[in-house]
Design a protein around this motif. Structure first.
Motif, PDB file in Angstrom:
ATOM      1  N   LEU A 123       0.818  -1.218   0.000  1.00  0.00           N
ATOM      2  CA  LEU A 123       0.000   0.000   0.000  1.00  0.00           C
ATOM      3  C   LEU A 123       0.851   1.268   0.000  1.00  0.00           C
ATOM      4  CD1 LEU A 123      -2.981  -0.868   2.379  1.00  0.00           C
ATOM      5  CD2 LEU A 123      -3.026  -0.546  -0.110  1.00  0.00           C
ATOM      6  N   GLY A 124       2.044   1.192   0.567  1.00  0.00           N
ATOM      7  CA  GLY A 124       2.930   2.360   0.545  1.00  0.00           C
ATOM      8  C   GLY A 124       3.260   2.787  -0.874  1.00  0.00           C
ATOM      9  N   TYR A 125       3.578   1.832  -1.706  1.00  0.00           N
ATOM     10  CA  TYR A 125       3.870   2.156  -3.110  1.00  0.00           C
ATOM     11  C   TYR A 125       2.602   2.549  -3.861  1.00  0.00           C
ATOM     12  CZ  TYR A 125       8.624   0.567  -2.487  1.00  0.00           C
ATOM     13  OH  TYR A 125       9.923   0.453  -2.069  1.00  0.00           O
ATOM     14  N   ALA A 126       1.470   2.000  -3.443  1.00  0.00           N
ATOM     15  CA  ALA A 126       0.206   2.360  -4.086  1.00  0.00           C
ATOM     16  C   ALA A 126      -0.174   3.817  -3.807  1.00  0.00           C
ATOM     17  CB  ALA A 126      -0.908   1.429  -3.602  1.00  0.00           C
ATOM     18  N   TRP A 127       0.431   4.416  -2.816  1.00  0.00           N
ATOM     19  CA  TRP A 127       0.164   5.805  -2.444  1.00  0.00           C
ATOM     20  C   TRP A 127       0.757   6.792  -3.457  1.00  0.00           C
ATOM     21  CZ3 TRP A 127      -2.634   5.941   2.075  1.00  0.00           C
ATOM     22  CH2 TRP A 127      -2.919   7.184   2.611  1.00  0.00           C
ATOM     23  N   ALA A 128       1.713   6.356  -4.240  1.00  0.00           N
ATOM     24  CA  ALA A 128       2.483   7.245  -5.124  1.00  0.00           C
ATOM     25  C   ALA A 128       1.649   8.128  -6.051  1.00  0.00           C
ATOM     26  CB  ALA A 128       3.492   6.429  -5.927  1.00  0.00           C
ATOM     27  N   PRO A 129       0.586   7.648  -6.685  1.00  0.00           N
ATOM     28  CA  PRO A 129      -0.164   8.524  -7.597  1.00  0.00           C
ATOM     29  C   PRO A 129      -0.761   9.763  -6.931  1.00  0.00           C
ATOM     30  CG  PRO A 129      -0.727   6.243  -8.027  1.00  0.00           C
ATOM     31  CD  PRO A 129       0.099   6.266  -6.765  1.00  0.00           C
ATOM     32  N   ARG A 130      -0.863   9.751  -5.619  1.00  0.00           N
ATOM     33  CA  ARG A 130      -1.383  10.918  -4.909  1.00  0.00           C
ATOM     34  C   ARG A 130      -0.484  12.136  -5.090  1.00  0.00           C
ATOM     35  NH1 ARG A 130      -5.338   9.931  -0.930  1.00  0.00           N
ATOM     36  NH2 ARG A 130      -5.982   7.764  -0.905  1.00  0.00           N
ATOM     37  N   ALA A 131       0.728  11.905  -5.548  1.00  0.00           N
ATOM     38  CA  ALA A 131       1.631  13.028  -5.817  1.00  0.00           C
ATOM     39  C   ALA A 131       1.072  13.958  -6.890  1.00  0.00           C
ATOM     40  CB  ALA A 131       3.009  12.504  -6.223  1.00  0.00           C
ATOM     41  N   LEU A 132       0.145  13.462  -7.700  1.00  0.00           N
ATOM     42  CA  LEU A 132      -0.498  14.323  -8.698  1.00  0.00           C
ATOM     43  C   LEU A 132      -1.210  15.502  -8.045  1.00  0.00           C
ATOM     44  CD1 LEU A 132      -2.044  11.885 -11.315  1.00  0.00           C
ATOM     45  CD2 LEU A 132      -0.163  13.485 -11.650  1.00  0.00           C
ATOM     46  N   GLY A 133      -1.494  15.396  -6.771  1.00  0.00           N
ATOM     47  CA  GLY A 133      -2.100  16.491  -6.035  1.00  0.00           C
ATOM     48  C   GLY A 133      -1.261  17.752  -6.069  1.00  0.00           C
ATOM     49  N   LEU A 134       0.025  17.612  -6.393  1.00  0.00           N
ATOM     50  CA  LEU A 134       0.900  18.778  -6.551  1.00  0.00           C
ATOM     51  C   LEU A 134       0.316  19.751  -7.570  1.00  0.00           C
ATOM     52  CD1 LEU A 134       3.616  20.291  -6.139  1.00  0.00           C
ATOM     53  CD2 LEU A 134       4.539  18.861  -7.968  1.00  0.00           C
TER      54      LEU A 134
END
Length: 171
Positions: A91-102
């Motif tokens: 799940l930690g790696y699955a969190w990565a797309p949230r960086a699009l929030g930038l």
């Protein structure tokens, strides 16, 4: 680390099977969560620095809560196997797309990027749960959804208790 993040966000099943068993990636998975949360917080800086800081803290805290809740749900209701550490890594790696929030700083349409990142992360999260808990896709979807709803309720309650608004709306 970047190569592993790319493999995760491109739904690489083999990657998730590798990472669930590699305890040396615990810290790296947490770093992925922290960096993605920080980038998303920067994208919401229009809410103020305090709000952005809260989003980073909640992103990391939310990751731990979601991991444990999802693991408990999957293990107790959907016959999942494995330990919470395996699920945390995936799940930690699955969190990565949230960086699009930038890209939330883009006027008028920035929120769309945050939404896309959250939905993408949820999709990768389903794969992470499926492989991390060794369940079929239907059970992974159910486990992920039930875990997400429980975390949403916890988030809402914490927001009410501490007067922080609905924190989960932006994490």
């Amino acid at each position: 680390m970047l190569q592993r993040v790319v493999r995760a966000v491109t739904f690489d099943v083999k990657f998730f099977n590798e990472v669930k068993s590699d305890i040396s990636l615990n810290q790296e998975a947490l770093i992925v969560v922290a960096v993605a949360s920080l980038l998303a917080a920067i994208g919401s800086i229009t809410g103020g620095i305090g709000y952005a800081l809260l989003l980073v803290i909640w992103g990391v805290l939310g990751y731990y809560i979601w991991s444990y809740v999802t693991w408990l749900v999957g293990k107790n209701f959907f016959g999942g196997s494995g330990d919470v550490g395996e699920l945390q890594r995936t799940l930690g790696y699955a969190w990565a797309p949230r960086a699009l929030g930038l890209l939330g700083i883009v006027p008028c349409v920035g929120w769309v990027f945050g939404l896309v990142g959250a939905l993408w992360s949820l999709g990768v999260g389903i794969l992470a749960v499926r492989e991390g808990m060794q369940v079929d896709t239907g059970k992974a979807v159910a486990t992920t959804f039930v875990g997400w709803v429980i975390v949403l309720v916890i988030t809402g309650l914490l927001g009410l208790i501490f007067g922080l608004g609905f924190m989960g709306a932006r994490f």
